[in-house]
Design an enzyme around this catalytic site. Structure first.
Site, PDB file in Angstrom:
ATOM      1  N   GLU A 181       0.806  -1.217   0.000  1.00  0.00           N
ATOM      2  CA  GLU A 181       0.000   0.000   0.000  1.00  0.00           C
ATOM      3  C   GLU A 181       0.841   1.270   0.000  1.00  0.00           C
ATOM      4  OE1 GLU A 181      -4.150  -1.392   1.996  1.00  0.00           O
ATOM      5  OE2 GLU A 181      -2.532  -1.063   3.406  1.00  0.00           O
ATOM      6  N   CYS A 193       3.356   8.658   1.641  1.00  0.00           N
ATOM      7  CA  CYS A 193       3.843   7.656   2.590  1.00  0.00           C
ATOM      8  C   CYS A 193       4.145   6.390   1.789  1.00  0.00           C
ATOM      9  CB  CYS A 193       2.764   7.429   3.648  1.00  0.00           C
ATOM     10  SG  CYS A 193       3.237   6.235   4.884  1.00  0.00           S
ATOM     11  N   CYS A 247       6.080  -6.926   7.067  1.00  0.00           N
ATOM     12  CA  CYS A 247       7.227  -6.509   7.878  1.00  0.00           C
ATOM     13  C   CYS A 247       7.593  -7.676   8.771  1.00  0.00           C
ATOM     14  CB  CYS A 247       6.859  -5.289   8.729  1.00  0.00           C
ATOM     15  SG  CYS A 247       8.253  -4.666   9.691  1.00  0.00           S
ATOM     16  N   CYS A 286       5.823  -5.376  15.552  1.00  0.00           N
ATOM     17  CA  CYS A 286       5.498  -4.489  16.671  1.00  0.00           C
ATOM     18  C   CYS A 286       4.034  -4.770  17.007  1.00  0.00           C
ATOM     19  CB  CYS A 286       5.697  -3.031  16.284  1.00  0.00           C
ATOM     20  SG  CYS A 286       7.402  -2.711  15.839  1.00  0.00           S
ATOM     21  N   GLU A 341      10.111  -2.258   7.241  1.00  0.00           N
ATOM     22  CA  GLU A 341      11.207  -1.602   7.955  1.00  0.00           C
ATOM     23  C   GLU A 341      12.263  -1.224   6.899  1.00  0.00           C
ATOM     24  OE1 GLU A 341      12.308  -0.325  10.952  1.00  0.00           O
ATOM     25  OE2 GLU A 341      13.980   0.068   9.610  1.00  0.00           O
ATOM     26  N   SER A 398      11.104   5.182  15.773  1.00  0.00           N
ATOM     27  CA  SER A 398       9.898   4.720  16.462  1.00  0.00           C
ATOM     28  C   SER A 398      10.281   4.288  17.859  1.00  0.00           C
ATOM     29  CB  SER A 398       9.289   3.547  15.692  1.00  0.00           C
ATOM     30  OG  SER A 398       8.819   4.004  14.452  1.00  0.00           O
ATOM     31  N   HIS A 433       8.503   4.893  21.073  1.00  0.00           N
ATOM     32  CA  HIS A 433       7.267   4.329  21.640  1.00  0.00           C
ATOM     33  C   HIS A 433       7.287   3.926  23.105  1.00  0.00           C
ATOM     34  CE1 HIS A 433       5.824   4.548  17.633  1.00  0.00           C
ATOM     35  NE2 HIS A 433       6.408   3.470  17.178  1.00  0.00           N
ATOM     36  N   ASN A 483      -3.853   4.114  16.285  1.00  0.00           N
ATOM     37  CA  ASN A 483      -4.909   3.862  15.302  1.00  0.00           C
ATOM     38  C   ASN A 483      -5.342   2.417  15.404  1.00  0.00           C
ATOM     39  OD1 ASN A 483      -5.026   6.457  13.925  1.00  0.00           O
ATOM     40  ND2 ASN A 483      -2.944   5.988  13.272  1.00  0.00           N
ATOM     41  N   CYS A 524      -1.445   5.681  10.164  1.00  0.00           N
ATOM     42  CA  CYS A 524      -0.219   5.001  10.616  1.00  0.00           C
ATOM     43  C   CYS A 524      -0.555   3.654  11.221  1.00  0.00           C
ATOM     44  CB  CYS A 524       0.473   5.766  11.733  1.00  0.00           C
ATOM     45  SG  CYS A 524       0.955   7.401  11.323  1.00  0.00           S
TER      46      CYS A 524
HETATM   47  N1  SAH Z   1       8.756   0.332  10.065  1.00  0.00           N
HETATM   48  C1  SAH Z   1       9.025   1.701  10.272  1.00  0.00           C
HETATM   49  C2  SAH Z   1       8.162   2.633   9.428  1.00  0.00           C
HETATM   50  C3  SAH Z   1       6.689   2.310   9.236  1.00  0.00           C
HETATM   51  S1  SAH Z   1       5.534   2.570  10.484  1.00  0.00           S
HETATM   52  C4  SAH Z   1       8.905   2.042  11.727  1.00  0.00           C
HETATM   53  O1  SAH Z   1       8.396   1.236  12.472  1.00  0.00           O
HETATM   54  O2  SAH Z   1       9.363   3.119  12.097  1.00  0.00           O
HETATM   55  C5  SAH Z   1       5.288   4.330  10.650  1.00  0.00           C
HETATM   56  C6  SAH Z   1       4.949   4.723  12.106  1.00  0.00           C
HETATM   57  O3  SAH Z   1       3.623   4.327  12.505  1.00  0.00           O
HETATM   58  C7  SAH Z   1       5.895   4.082  13.121  1.00  0.00           C
HETATM   59  O4  SAH Z   1       6.315   4.994  14.089  1.00  0.00           O
HETATM   60  C8  SAH Z   1       5.008   3.038  13.721  1.00  0.00           C
HETATM   61  O5  SAH Z   1       5.483   2.595  14.952  1.00  0.00           O
HETATM   62  C9  SAH Z   1       3.687   3.729  13.790  1.00  0.00           C
HETATM   63  N2  SAH Z   1       2.554   2.836  14.006  1.00  0.00           N
HETATM   64  C10 SAH Z   1       2.470   1.524  13.741  1.00  0.00           C
HETATM   65  N3  SAH Z   1       1.247   1.047  14.079  1.00  0.00           N
HETATM   66  C11 SAH Z   1       0.546   2.070  14.570  1.00  0.00           C
HETATM   67  C12 SAH Z   1      -0.802   2.216  15.045  1.00  0.00           C
HETATM   68  N4  SAH Z   1      -1.644   1.196  15.052  1.00  0.00           N
HETATM   69  N5  SAH Z   1      -1.192   3.444  15.439  1.00  0.00           N
HETATM   70  C13 SAH Z   1      -0.348   4.491  15.378  1.00  0.00           C
HETATM   71  N6  SAH Z   1       0.916   4.421  14.925  1.00  0.00           N
HETATM   72  C14 SAH Z   1       1.364   3.226  14.518  1.00  0.00           C
HETATM   73 FE1  SF4 Z   2       7.254  -3.129  11.036  1.00  0.00          FE
HETATM   74 FE2  SF4 Z   2       7.277  -0.516  11.610  1.00  0.00          FE
HETATM   75 FE3  SF4 Z   2       5.016  -1.964  11.851  1.00  0.00          FE
HETATM   76 FE4  SF4 Z   2       7.047  -2.339  13.557  1.00  0.00          FE
HETATM   77  S1  SF4 Z   2       5.815  -0.457  13.304  1.00  0.00           S
HETATM   78  S2  SF4 Z   2       5.835  -3.966  12.551  1.00  0.00           S
HETATM   79  S3  SF4 Z   2       8.815  -2.060  12.222  1.00  0.00           S
HETATM   80  S4  SF4 Z   2       6.102  -1.553   9.950  1.00  0.00           S
END
Ligand code: SAH
Ligand code: SF4
Length: 394
Positions: free
Chosen positions: A116, A129, A136, A140, A192, A245, A247, A324, A367
């Protein structure tokens, strides 16, 4: 690159398989590699050099997808090229528009994998984006993409192809520096990016080439979940803005929600941030922080975040992301008042900490909501993975 053991319930990414059409796709190749491809097909070196330059300009400046339309190349040679090469785009499976103007594309690779891409328009800019992988490997726990079973690295062509497709959709050819809707790129789609380093670098080099897509590196941000060994190279060889990220600020919580933390811990990650080439007060590192109710959102967490940023003297800003939701997610978003309080504590310490406004939630484009429906895991599989993680933690 090997992906660490227990935290990694899916295999390492697969390689792209050849498509049915044997012709070489020129999108994603550097100018030199286009020249080499022409040489390999028998063009004279001088011809190959000249043609590579023209073809590059046609592909990346004019947005041409057919050799027939490349009017600066002699007609017979256009046909010769068309027999051997293509100028591809990812196939669009579905395109959706959110009520807030966000657009999401479900795209398909030549070998049939779905991924996507999202475009987020704002008053003064538009952000694309971009995905770096199908799925991935990192899982996470709050991220929808992390629940996808199949993972394959996207090729440089498939990555730069997303930007080109967006330019097609927005009618923004030829490349021109001023007045573009697509003004910024974030590597924050699926995957990633630092686990697909070479392809991401090669794609972004084309995006940044003044004679290519011509986007300044200052308008491009790469987000990583914390692949520490690749961060210095990202700074040196790509040189775009860095988002991390984070978190969570304690080992226990980050180990649980970003399992990669068991391999590269918070301190190590922040040291790598402090050493990131090119980071300074004018170009700050963004720390992304997803707000999860009763998980990582206390006043103490906010204060600890400030302490860590100070300890490592990081030129930092914090981006608070309301969680989200997605079907089957184990978490809830923190209350609005909690998010505000968290933000205030950081602001009061002199560090910018805006709350990111969710965009495109109605079409699951926000996100962490990205996931192609074709590659879903069952609830039972998700439970099994969660159990494995608990076992790994114990
Ligand atoms: N893999 C990379 C980039 C993609 S995710 C990374 O993890 O940084 C882009 C951002 O959205 C990251 O900071 C990720 O942690 C965040 N993200 C993932 N799932 C989410 C969710 N359900 N709600 C809000 N942010 C989220
Ligand atoms: Fe992969 Fe980023 Fe999602 Fe973590 S937040 S599972 S590194 S896409």
């Amino acid at each position: 690159m090997p992906i660490p053991g227990l935290i990694d319930p899916v295999p390492v990414p697969r390689a792209a398989a050849a498509g049915a059409d044997a012709r070489v796709d020129l999108v994603g190749l550097s100018k030199d590699r286009i020249r080499e491809a022409l040489l390999a097909e028998g063009l004279e070196p001088k011809q190959a050099k000249l043609r590579a330059k023209q073809i590059w300009h046609q592909i990346y400046n004019r947005g041409a997808t057919r050799f027939e339309a490349m009017s600066d190349i002699a007609k017979p040679q256009r046909a010769w090229l068309a027999e051997r090469f293509v100028v591809g785009r990812p196939e669009t499976v579905v395109e959706q528009a959110s009520t807030d103007g966000t657009r999401k594309w479900l795209l398909r690779t030549r070998d049939g994998h779905d991924f996507e891409m999202v475009f987020i328009p704002d008053a003064d800019r538009g952000t694309l984006c971009v995905s770096s992988q199908v799925g991935c490997t990192l899982n996470c726990r709050f991220c929808h993409t992390g629940t996808m079973r199949l993972v394959r690295n996207l090729t440089a062509g498939e990555i730069v192809g997303q930007v080109m497709l967006a330019r097609d959709a927005l009618g923004e050819w030829p490349s021109q520096p001023e007045g573009r809707m697509l003004s910024n790129i974030v590597m924050m789609g699926m995957g990633e990016p630092l686990y697909n380093f070479d392809n991401v670098r090669d794609a972004l080099k084309i995006v940044m080439d003044g004679d290519g897509l011509g986007l300044s590196r200052r308008r491009i941000t790469l987000s990583t979940s914390g692949v520490v060994p690749m961060m210095a190279r990202a700074g040196e060889e790509i040189g775009v803005n860095l988002a991390v990220s984070l978190h969570a600020v304690t080992k226990a919580v980050r180990d649980e929600i970003v399992p990669l933390n068991r391999k590269y811990g918070i301190e190590e990650l922040l040291e790598a941030c402090a050493a990131y080439p090119g980071a300074n007060n004018a170009r700050r590192i963004t720390f992304e922080y997803v707000m999860l109710k009763d998980m990582n959102d206390s006043d103490d967490d906010a204060r600890e975040l400030v302490r860590l940023i100070r300890k490592y003297r990081l030129p930092a800003k914090v981006n608070l992301i309301p969680f989200n939701p997605w079907p089957g997610a184990l978490y809830e978003c923190s209350d609005e008042a909690r998010v505000q309080r968290f933000s205030d504590i950081i602001f009061e310490a002199g560090i910018s900490a805006p709350v990111r406004r969710p965009r495109g939630r109605d079409i699951m484009a926000a996100c962490g909501q990205l996931k192609s429906a074709a590659e879903k895991k069952s609830r039972a599989e998700l439970d099994r993975i969660a159990e494995e993680k608990q076992a790994a933690l114990a």
